[in-house]
Design an enzyme around this catalytic site. Structure first.
Site, mmCIF file in Angstrom:
data_model
loop_
_atom_site.group_PDB
_atom_site.id
_atom_site.type_symbol
_atom_site.label_atom_id
_atom_site.label_comp_id
_atom_site.label_asym_id
_atom_site.label_seq_id
_atom_site.Cartn_x
_atom_site.Cartn_y
_atom_site.Cartn_z
ATOM 1 N N ASP A 89 5.627 3.628 0.191
ATOM 2 C CA ASP A 89 5.608 2.383 0.956
ATOM 3 C C ASP A 89 5.425 2.646 2.444
ATOM 4 O O ASP A 89 6.380 2.618 3.224
ATOM 5 C CB ASP A 89 6.894 1.592 0.695
ATOM 6 C CG ASP A 89 7.004 1.214 -0.777
ATOM 7 O OD1 ASP A 89 5.988 1.314 -1.497
ATOM 8 O OD2 ASP A 89 8.099 0.827 -1.204
ATOM 9 N N ASP A 105 6.294 3.232 -10.744
ATOM 10 C CA ASP A 105 6.901 3.136 -9.410
ATOM 11 C C ASP A 105 8.416 3.341 -9.585
ATOM 12 O O ASP A 105 8.918 3.380 -10.710
ATOM 13 C CB ASP A 105 6.587 1.734 -8.858
ATOM 14 C CG ASP A 105 6.839 1.632 -7.363
ATOM 15 O OD1 ASP A 105 7.185 2.644 -6.734
ATOM 16 O OD2 ASP A 105 6.683 0.515 -6.821
#
Ligand code: NAG
Ligand code: NAG
Length: 955
Positions: A630, A554
């Site tokens: 996200d 990430d």
């Protein structure tokens, strides 16, 4: 994940606690106007080009054609190179003939140098050269003044370059305010060299016009230096400030740009990642599409803002042809799209046509990058699949995923401790819901020190992993590229002592603020650093890891909480002295690559890796999966997951998914359930949730909803053999797993803008329900003379037609195309591994001619042995009442005990008898059942091994 930083960051820095607003703060990210090179380039309007091609300088060598370009204002010469490549591709590069210092050229993205094709100069007049490429079907016309290129395929103009005069090339120059005598004489020398070069060149060829010689040889006009410096600074050429960050721009302006005109094209696609429709919009009244990998907090939908990844590949499609433009540049890039038909109503177009003013519809595309060189590939198709193959020949195909990774993944930020993991795992069994992988986010590590475990929450990771292994399940743990600055942390001290961190412009280690607090960033562009990083995944280096632990990268844009636009300063310095500016969009690709190679390395080269990445670039498909970052628990976010993954698929990245349920916010139950249904039919299927959201595992929403979610996940698992075969086709032949309708129906214009439904391979059409309180969905079934079958009811529909499909809360509208055969495994189990030796059912959906074809690929599901031919690749063909199974690739040697349990023939009539013929000459009568209401014939227990040849005859 990105939200916590606002709590942490703001709390830490300002000592206040704010509730984050639930939408992006756009002021954190630059507009084109705020990005000085974009502003400078966009202020150049279409018109006659300032560049001329010096036809006399043309040269043809064994593998390329080259010619010089000159800008009539700056007099700085450029070199244009043309490479005709095998398979309808052309590569064109434009660089300064003599740059002050080398300009960055992208490495490590192309899988090889594509073979060159024969290039010939086949015609010439005063102002034009004609080049023939390949077998002569393609021609490139080079116009001298004003400079432009036109590409013809079989006499038809398919694309023009610089026809709008937007070629833009900021040559490297010495800084004005440091203009010492030395520099000025160096520049002077350079001009003399340039002059000599031109005169000697033109002497050699003796054809460049007098005019060319003169202009090329002229010294630049003397200008008021003070004035120029002021102008340049205002334009942000030597220094640029955004919010509190100043970019020192040590090399000054260096941007490049070029326009492409596409006559006859009204539909363009690609250039992910944007939260926008599949079909790209025109950007005349908005910002251009931006490609600059960024950690955008709570991204907004339906706009052109940059997101986490970038693939600079644009596709254009019309009923005759598909083509691609691959702009190989890793710097910040903006793409403007305009069209001469945009905004015109159908009536307007008709009126224009009737009045005789019907101009050909045309789309214009303009690329602008901050540094590097101009380097692009024209992929001339002509079919969609040809373009996919052409692009894959440059950047590689989708890695074949391990089988488990196409199952269902259960993630949240965070599963708190080993007990939590055990309980969640056990609950899946209790509720009879299959899943393959449970995920751990950043809280699992000891103080966000990746490669470690929190000693209180995860004291015995091997016990935990062993427990999962006994259930034939896996785990994924996060490993981010920001490294906590802590001398007691081994990873940090080793990277520091090996001098592997990215540097600041002043030469110290670049430090930024991220999850662990103060962090430094390994320089993944350095191959030594990548090799070292890979070695850290060895079982003896990564303590507590086991072979059922996989990895998630990430924050690899990279995300720097206190950096400009939440990323790294552009003047940070990488291996080889390149600025971050030059390589920004590749950083995440390199992190992904080094991690995937680490997982291969730990198994001694035997096992396929699984690594999920958030940031990506062209070529990321070679290393694993990508998710859309996200997102939020909104219906619109569910809806946009489809075009976002379709755009990625068109750009070579098939293994794509969106966080099921939405990352931010708390989904209402109906949304969560619908998201499971949609996610079950997207390539990467993972539920994920933000730390601050309530628990939302599948069994927490009442019995009915648990049942519906189970049903969706079970549908996924039943289709895993089909998914795996699609992934093999992506890996082997560059066919996207999830694809827009127009890829399958390229001549049906009504499919060109559809992005609420899509195809899986060429057999399944999926239209997930993405509206609240839906009672029906509007479905378009394409294909002249084709039929489709509802996979749940077997109801048959003739195509093309628009269909109003009534839906209940448990409906997932999916249709099997008549003419296809789909392999399934219909016995629900705990995990994909538990289904390994289960028998198959073939779903044969007949077309109007009573025929159908399909494929099945299988192997051990985890190793690279398939590369040594340990696979089974079967072809099924139903024709004239006979189903035959034969090998599609006789080299396959894999042996399996999996067998054929059932054949379901949809759209069949009732036979009198069914006989199974096997290669040993044996004949067996098979039992069957016929449902005359649905026209479905179920053949019981053929019982043959799935890898063997057979014929089934209906009489
Ligand atoms: C190249 O294009 C021609 C048509 O212009 C087509 O017939 C041929 O199949 C294409 N070749 C490849 C390798 O795609
Ligand atoms: C399927 O079988 C029929 C009859 O044997 C044959 O004519 C046809 O070419 C086959 N189709 C494919 C796609 O192999």
């Amino acid at each position: 994940m990105a939200t916590r930083r606002w709590f942490l960051g703001l709390a830490l820095i300002f000592c206040v606690c704010l509730i984050p607003a639930l939408s992006v703060d756009k002021t954190n990210f630059k507009t084109c106007e705020q990005s000085s090179f974009c502003r400078r380039q966009r202020s150049l309007e279409p018109g006659p080009s300032q560049y001329r091609a010096l036809l006399g300088s043309a040269k043809l060598t064994a593998d390329k054609f080259e010619i010089q370009l000159i800008n009539d204002k700056t007099k700085v010469p450029l070199l244009l190179e043309v490479f005709g490549l095998h398979g309808n591709m052309t590569r064109i590069k434009i660089n300064e003939l003599k740059p002050l210092k080398p300009r960055y050229e992208v490495i490590d993205v192309l899988v090889g140098t594509p073979a060159s094709e024969n290039l010939q100069v086949t015609g010439q007049d005063d102002n034009t050269l004609e080049l023939s490429l390949g077998d002569g079907g393609q021609k490139l016309l080079v116009t001298g003044s004003p400079f432009r290129l036109d590409v013809l395929s079989d006499q038809e103009l398919v694309l023009s370059v610089n026809s709008r005069g937007l070629l833009y090339f900021e040559h490297l120059r010495a800084r004005k305010d440091t203009l010492s005598a030395k520099v000025s004489s160096a520049v002077g020398n350079m001009w003399h060299k340039v002059k000599n070069l031109f005169s000697s060149d033109s002497e050699k060829t003796n054809t460049a016009s007098e005019n060319d010689n003169q202009s090329a040889g002229e010294e630049p006009e003397t200008v008021n230096e003070e004035e120029t410096k002021k102008e340049e600074d205002e334009a942000g050429m030597w220094e640029e400030t955004f919010k509190t960050h100043t970019d020192s721009k040590p090399s000054g302006p260096s941007s490049v740009g070029l326009d492409f005109s596409l006559p006859g094209f009204e539909h363009v696609y690609g250039i992910p990642e944007h939260a926008d429709n599949l079909r790209l919009r025109t950007t005349e009244s908005t910002d251009p599409y931006r490609l600059y990998n960024l950690d955008v907090f709570q991204y907004e939908l339906y706009n052109t803002m940059a997101l986490y990844g970038a693939v600079p590949l644009l596709l254009a499609h019309n009923i005759h042809r598909t083509l691609g433009i691959f702009w190989l540049n890793a710097a910040e890039t903006w793409v403007d799209i305009s069209s001469n038909t945009a905004g015109k109503t159908l009536f307007g177009k008709m009126l224009q046509y009737m009045q005789g003013g019907g101009e050909t519809p045309q789309t214009d595309v303009r690329w602008m990058s901050e540094s590097g060189i101009i380097d692009f590939f024209l992929l001339l198709g002509p079919s969609p699949t040809a373009v996919f193959k052409q692009y894959a020949s440059l950047t590689g195909t989708q890695a074949l995923p391990p089988y488990f990774s196409i199952g269902y993944h259960q993630c949240r930020w965070n599963y708190n401790d080993e007990d939590d993991v055990r309980n969640v795992d056990a609950s899946f069994d209790e509720h009879d819901i299959p899943y393959d992988v449970i995920w751990l986010d950043i809280e699992h590590a000891d103080g966000k020190r990746y490669f470690t475990w929190d000693p209180h929450k995860f004291p015995t990771p091997k016990n935990m992993l062993t427990g999962l292994k006994e259930k034939r399940r896996k785990m994924v743990a996060i490993v981010d590229p920001h490294i906590k600055i802590d001398s007691a942390y081994r990873i940090h001290s080793e990277i520091r002592s090996r001098n592997y961190y990215v540097k600041t412009k002043d030469g110290s280690d670049y430090e930024g603020w991220c999850w662990p607090g103060s962090a430094a960033y390994p320089d993944f562009t350095n191959p030594e650093m990548r090799a070292w990083w890979s070695s850290m995944f060895s079982y003896d280096q990564y303590e507590g890891s086991m072979d059922n632990l996989f990895v998630w990268n990430d924050m690899n844009e990279p995300s720097v909480f206190n950096g400009p636009e939440v990323t790294m300063h552009k003047d940070a310095v990488h291996w080889g002295g390149w600025e971050h500016r030059d390589i920004h969009n590749m950083y995440g690709l390199y992190v992904h690559q080094a991690t995937a190679e680490g997982l291969i390395h730990r198994s001694g080269g035997k096992e396929r890796p699984f690594v999920l990445t958030r940031a990506f670039f062209a070529g990321s498909q070679r290393y694993g999966a990508v998710w859309t970052g996200d997102n939020a628990a909104d219906w619109e976010h569910l809806k946009i997951s489809i075009p976002m993954c379709l755009s990625l698929a068109l750009a070579g990245i098939s293994f794509c998914g969106a966080d099921v349920g939405g990352f931010f916010k708390n989904p209402e139950t109906e949304l969560l359930v619908r998201w499971y249904q949609a996610g079950a039919y997207q390539p990467f299927f993972r539920a994920h949730a933000h730390l601050d959201t309530p628990r939302r595992e599948p069994w927490l929403h009442g019995q009915t909803n648990t049942d519906i979610i189970r049903e969706a996940i079970q549908q996924r698992y039943a289709l895993l053999p089909f998914w795996y075969t699609l992934f093999y086709n992506a890996h082997r032949d560059a066919e996207p797993v999830m694809r827009p309708l127009w890829v399958e129906f390229p001549e049906d214009m009504s499919t060109f803008a559809i992005d609420d439904q899509y195809m899986l391979g060429s057999a399944l059409l999926v239209h997930p329900v993405t509206e609240a309180n839906a009672r029906e969905v509007h479905i378009y079934l394409p294909g002249i003379g084709e039929v489709w079958y509802d996979v749940h009811t077997y109801q048959k529909y003739k195509a093309p037609q628009k269909l109003y499909q009534p839906v209940t809360s448990s409906t997932i509208p999916v249709y099997q195309r008549g003419g296809s055969i789909i392999p399934r495994k219909d016995r629900p189990r705990r995990s994909s591994d538990c289904m390994q030796s289960d028998p198959f059912t073939l779903y044969v959906a007949l077309d109007l001619q009573g025929e159908a074809q399909g494929q099945l690929y299988l192997d051990d599901g985890h190793s690279f042995n398939y590369q040594q031919n340990e696979f089974v690749y079967r072809k099924f063909n139903y024709s004239h009442g006979q189903l035959t199974s034969s090998s599609l690739d006789p080299q396959g040697t894999f042996e399996t005990s999996e067998w054929l349990e059932r054949v379901i023939i949809i759209g069949s009539s009732k036979p009198n008898s069914i006989t199974l013929h096997q290669p040993d000459g044996s004949e067996t009568q098979l039992e069957f059942e016929y449902n005359s209401q649905t026209s479905v014939l179920t053949v019981r227990k053929p019982g043959v091994n799935i890898a063997s040849d057979f014929t089934m005859s209906l009489r």
